[in-house]
Design a protein around this motif. Structure first.
Motif, short mmCIF file in Angstrom:
data_model
loop_
_atom_site.label_atom_id
_atom_site.label_comp_id
_atom_site.label_asym_id
_atom_site.label_seq_id
_atom_site.Cartn_x
_atom_site.Cartn_y
_atom_site.Cartn_z
N MET A 1 0.82 -1.20 0.00
CA MET A 1 0.00 0.00 0.00
C MET A 1 0.86 1.26 0.00
SD MET A 1 -3.17 0.86 2.52
CE MET A 1 -4.08 2.35 2.34
N GLY A 2 2.18 1.12 -0.06
CA GLY A 2 3.11 2.24 0.00
C GLY A 2 2.83 3.35 -0.98
N ASP A 3 2.87 3.06 -2.29
CA ASP A 3 2.60 4.09 -3.29
C ASP A 3 1.18 4.62 -3.17
OD1 ASP A 3 5.14 3.98 -4.31
OD2 ASP A 3 4.64 2.62 -5.95
N GLN A 4 0.24 3.74 -2.91
CA GLN A 4 -1.16 4.16 -2.78
C GLN A 4 -1.31 5.08 -1.57
OE1 GLN A 4 -3.98 0.98 -2.21
NE2 GLN A 4 -5.73 2.33 -2.55
N THR A 5 -0.64 4.77 -0.48
CA THR A 5 -0.70 5.61 0.71
C THR A 5 -0.18 7.01 0.41
OG1 THR A 5 -0.45 3.72 2.17
CG2 THR A 5 0.14 5.85 3.09
N GLU A 6 0.93 7.08 -0.31
CA GLU A 6 1.48 8.39 -0.68
C GLU A 6 0.54 9.16 -1.60
OE1 GLU A 6 5.41 7.63 -2.17
OE2 GLU A 6 6.03 6.74 -0.28
N GLN A 7 -0.11 8.46 -2.52
CA GLN A 7 -1.06 9.11 -3.43
C GLN A 7 -2.27 9.64 -2.67
OE1 GLN A 7 -1.94 6.10 -6.35
NE2 GLN A 7 0.06 6.28 -7.35
#
Length: 123
Positions: A1-7
């Protein structure tokens, strides 16, 4: 969920600070009746009380400039967002440094601010 969390964090903060700077009352949809705001040590509980606090601050116009944005997923679902930046209020020539933390929780296919902590950084 890393990139999604940043988005999610980036999209949320862009929306939040644009609304705050232009029409603070429009932030009401981001809070729920269970949300809590701690603004400079003073707590407000629930969307109505939070918006009342934000719309009665001693300035009508301001501009936020974000200098850092950090986020990570919360194990129990949600996103923790930490923001630092500069706040320039109407009539002032020098911006003030601030820090703000949001806990975002997924509710009915949208994100709601469950906790919001704001502090000006002096010194």
């Amino acid at each position: 969920m890393g990139d999604q969390t940043e988005q999610i964090a980036k999209a949320f903060t862009d929306h939040y600070y644009q609304a705050f700077d232009q029409n603070r009352a429009a932030l009401s949809s981001l809070y729920s009746d269970q949300s809590v705001l701690c603004f400079e040590g003073h707590k407000s509980h629930g969307s109505q009380a939070i918006i009342s606090k934000l719309t009665t601050l001693p300035f009508q116009r301001c501009q936020h400039k974000i200098t850092s944005l950090d986020s990570h997923a919360v194990p129990s679902a949600g996103v923790l967002v930490f923001v630092t930046g500069q706040l320039l209020t109407e009539g002032e020539s020098r911006p003030m440094a601030f820090s703000q933390v949001f806990h975002l929780a997924p509710v009915n296919n949208t994100w709601v601010v469950t906790n919001d902590i704001f502090r000006l950084n002096y010194g």
